[in-house]
Design an enzyme around this catalytic site. Sequence first.
Site, mmCIF file in Angstrom:
data_model
loop_
_atom_site.group_PDB
_atom_site.id
_atom_site.type_symbol
_atom_site.label_atom_id
_atom_site.label_comp_id
_atom_site.label_asym_id
_atom_site.label_seq_id
_atom_site.Cartn_x
_atom_site.Cartn_y
_atom_site.Cartn_z
ATOM 1 N N GLU A 1 4.685 10.481 2.651
ATOM 2 C CA GLU A 1 3.842 9.453 2.031
ATOM 3 C C GLU A 1 3.469 8.351 3.015
ATOM 4 O OE1 GLU A 1 2.626 9.523 -1.023
ATOM 5 O OE2 GLU A 1 3.788 11.185 -1.843
ATOM 6 N N CYS B 1 -5.674 7.038 -1.612
ATOM 7 C CA CYS B 1 -5.052 8.274 -1.133
ATOM 8 C C CYS B 1 -6.056 9.432 -1.203
ATOM 9 C CB CYS B 1 -3.795 8.576 -1.950
ATOM 10 S SG CYS B 1 -4.126 9.215 -3.605
#
Length: 171
Positions: free
Chosen positions: A41, A50
């Site tokens: 992440e 994202c």
Amino acid sequence: MSNRKTATGVICSVGVIIGIVMNNGQVRTNKAGLELIGNAESCRRDPYVCPAGILTDGIGNTHGVVDGTRKTNEQITADWQKNILEAESCVDKYAAGKKLPDNAFSAAVSIAFNAGCPKIQASTMFQLFRAGKIQAACEQFPRWVYSGGKVLPGLVARREKERELCLSGLQ
């Protein structure tokens, strides 16, 4: 601790956040699992969009993200720990997590954290975990490499690491 500035904003240290979460003693996910999630992440103080098109901050946090708000280590840690605990609850409920070996549990938490409980809870993988077919469940990770209908190289790499973690220690 210094923060590095990148073209996309200020990043923070995954290792520092992992250390704090582990010291809190509230999560079951092992260090290898936390490192897998954190490294996949990354850690960012500033909100970003994202690959799935969702406003995100910290270590993969999508809850209560406010565009333009920079987070502290304490805020990032609190968000991440809450998100890890939610993923652990999902694994416990839908994948018989309390019966899983630590590495399989931690790998399952990683995919639940990433894909989200609503998407993974009825999966073949979680059905196999519930049935006690752990090795077969671990072999399901490579199927989860799509976002927006496209294979993402980052997901291919992450799923292979999750698969390896899941299988490690099995007889």
